[in-house]
Scaffold this motif. Structure first.
Motif, PDB file in Angstrom:
ATOM      1  N   LYS A   1      -2.866  -4.045  -5.450  1.00 24.37           N
ATOM      2  CA  LYS A   1      -1.628  -3.404  -4.973  1.00 24.37           C
ATOM      3  C   LYS A   1      -0.549  -4.457  -4.720  1.00 24.37           C
TER       4      LYS A   1
ATOM      5  N   VAL B   1      -3.313   4.242  -8.600  1.00 27.21           N
ATOM      6  CA  VAL B   1      -3.155   3.207  -7.583  1.00 27.21           C
ATOM      7  C   VAL B   1      -4.139   3.412  -6.426  1.00 27.21           C
TER       8      VAL B   1
ATOM      9  N   TYR C   1      -6.951   1.103  -6.577  1.00 21.79           N
ATOM     10  CA  TYR C   1      -6.693  -0.339  -6.614  1.00 21.79           C
ATOM     11  C   TYR C   1      -7.205  -1.016  -5.346  1.00 21.79           C
TER      12      TYR C   1
ATOM     13  N   THR D   1       0.823  -1.208   0.000  1.00 22.12           N
ATOM     14  CA  THR D   1       0.000   0.000   0.000  1.00 22.12           C
ATOM     15  C   THR D   1       0.862   1.265   0.000  1.00 22.12           C
TER      16      THR D   1
END
Lengths: 259, 268
Positions: free
Chosen positions: A149, A141, A144, A98
């Motif tokens: 991730k 991202v 995601y 993350t």
């Protein structure tokens, strides 16, 4: 007379894998790692298992030069991480999937990493396909899922085609399909002769992947053995225990188990 | 590709930082604001500042510096650009990946500083030119006209120094913010620290003696690069002031690099 050159040369060769040597890390008065020694040889998947807070991530961060040890050292193919030339091509890592700026697209993330590591940009798109993010490559991202991730993090680790890999909890957040994908990937990496260190707090996740298990508990190595010998070492050999049983026995009575 | 044909690691790191900057919406927005807000602020201030000099008498207002007052907004945006370059990665934890790819951490910090400097320099100079071109006609409307205020010579040294210097000051502050944010590790702390050390000395100076000190020896000194005339309340030469702010920037950057090398990188 034959001169024994071969053994002499071999002793001078750097160790190809990853070596944790008497690693100790103190945060103030807290001892996070206490004399941790183990190796991750090539051609194996070594599992680093322990409860949350046992020191798995700390040892990995020291290996990658992000934290400095209070004593001991970690050698990557015989060298300290910070002395590596082109480190991404020597050792790949996934620490926290993350930990990516949410505003970047998956593709941009790999592109900057490739640029920083001196890696061909063409590899980025191939890898995104390989980890199953081909269609999501140009999305940010921040949108995601955790599983996506993780896949991006695995791609980042593989970017430099490194012979050594460090993957911290890579199966967190993977769906069943993702699990199958990761298990196959881990076995492939081993079969290609790479040294792979995978951590987990769930022993069950590692069944069928790991060749060796290093159990870390309260900063100390509680067990370091091959899967086979761990299962054999059970007191009641009649019914084969699961890895989970063995693990629980080790962390509840921390006696050394050696291969 | 052999290792020898790759670009030097230092250039690789700069390229990586450039890709991050171009690829994130936040920094592009900040660049857009840097190009426009100072111009608007200059126009607003100048359009509401009438000349108080009696017609015919030679005026002593620094009309060029007055059209560049938007730099007060410009430096704040530059502080945001510099601070987020480090701060975003500290918050997300991506700084660990950056330092893993480039274990010689000073390269990461200097690459971020270079990219922030290059982008703020180009846009900062464009912005200060635009400020002058937009604000000067409005200023004329407020009575700043010949003979009290003859038109500035656009090719004179002081004029160009003020225009380009405003861009350079913006750049310095972006780099200063990279340094401060590396030290404190959080954007939300770094931006107030940068803005306070930069602007408060000028705002708080009540007496001439304090004013003289702040213009000469605090980060606020850099604003003197905009001066194009002699005034009794100008206490520092243009380059003197600029060099003082540059010195603070250098100290911040050196401290940042030495700290970054010594301490453990925290996970987010």
């Amino acid at each position: 007379m034959a001169v024994p050159t071969v053994p002499a040369m071999r002793s001078n060769l750097p160790q190809p894998g990853l070596t944790f040597e008497a690693l100790t890390k103190r945060f103030g008065t807290v001892v996070a790692l206490d004399d941790v020694t183990f190796t991750v040889p090539p051609g194996t998947v070594t599992a680093l298992v322990g409860p949350n807070g046992s020191g798995k991530t700390t040892s990995m961060r020291i290996a990658l030069g992000l934290a400095s040890p209070s004593a001991g050292r970690v050698l990557v193919a015989g060298q300290l991480y910070r002395h590596l030339d082109a480190p991404l091509t020597r050792i790949g890592s996934l620490l926290d999937a993350t930990a990516v700026n949410p505003g970047l697209t998956g593709r941009t993330h790999l592109r900057w990493l490739a640029a920083a590591g001196g890696i061909r940009a063409a590899r980025v798109d191939a890898l995104l396909e390989q980890v199953g993010l081909g269609t999501a490559a140009r999305r940010r991202v921040g949108g995601y899922s955790l599983g996506m991730k993780q896949r991006l993090g695995v791609a980042a680790a593989l970017l430099g085609d490194p012979p050594i890999l460090i993957l911290d909890e890579p199966m967190n957040g993977l769906d069943p399909e993702g699990m199958v994908w990761f298990r196959r990937l881990a076995r492939n990496l081993r079969d290609e002769g790479r040294a792979v260190l995978v951590s987990s707090h769930l022993m069950r996740e590692l069944e069928g992947i790991a060749d060796r298990v290093v159990v870390i508990h309260r900063g100390r190595i509680a067990a370091d053995a091959s899967i086979a010998s761990l299962l054999m070492g059970s007191p009641d050999a009649a019914d084969r225990p699961s890895l989970e049983d063995v693990y629980l026995r080790v962390v509840t009575s921390p006696e050394e188990v050696r291969p | 590709m052999t290792p020898n044909s790759r670009p030097h690691p230092r250039l690789r790191t700069v390229r990586a930082e450039w890709i991050k900057t171009v690829g994130s919406r936040g920094t592009l927005t900040a660049m857009g604001l840097l190009a426009t807000l100072p111009v608007g602020f200059s126009a607003l201030v100048v359009a509401n500042t009438p000349s108080t000099d009696p017609p015919g008498a030679p005026g002593d207002d620094d009309i060029v510096a007055n059209t560049l007052v938007g730099v007060l907004i410009g430096v704040v945006i530059a502080a945001v650009v510099g601070a987020t370059a480090i701060g975003n990665e500290e918050r997300s934890g991506m700084i660990s990946t950056s330092y893993t790819a480039t274990p010689r951490r000073h390269r990461v910090i200097l690459a971020k500083a270079s990219v922030a400097a290059a982008s703020t320099l180009i846009i900062g100079i464009a912005s200060s030119w635009a400020s002058y071109l937009v604000a000067r006609p409005l200023q004329r409307g407020q009575g700043y006209v010949a003979p009290s205020y003859p038109e500035p010579d656009l090719f004179s040294g002081p004029f160009l120094r003020a225009i380009v210097g405003t861009g350079l000051l913006t750049t310095l502050i972006a780099v200063y913010a990279v340094g401060i944010t590396t030290i404190v590790r959080r954007t939300s702390i770094a931006i107030p620290v940068v803005v306070a050390t930069l602007l408060l000395p000028g705002l708080l100076a009540t007496s001439d003696r304090i004013q003289q000190f702040t213009q000469r020896w605090t980060p606020f000194a850099g604003f003197s690069i905009q001066h194009t005339v002699q005034r009794p309340d100008y206490f520092a030469g243009p380059w003197h002031g600029f060099v003082v702010t540059a010195a603070y920037t250098t100290v911040a950057l050196v401290a940042a690099i030495s700290l970054a090398h010594r301490r453990d990188i925290r996970p987010a």
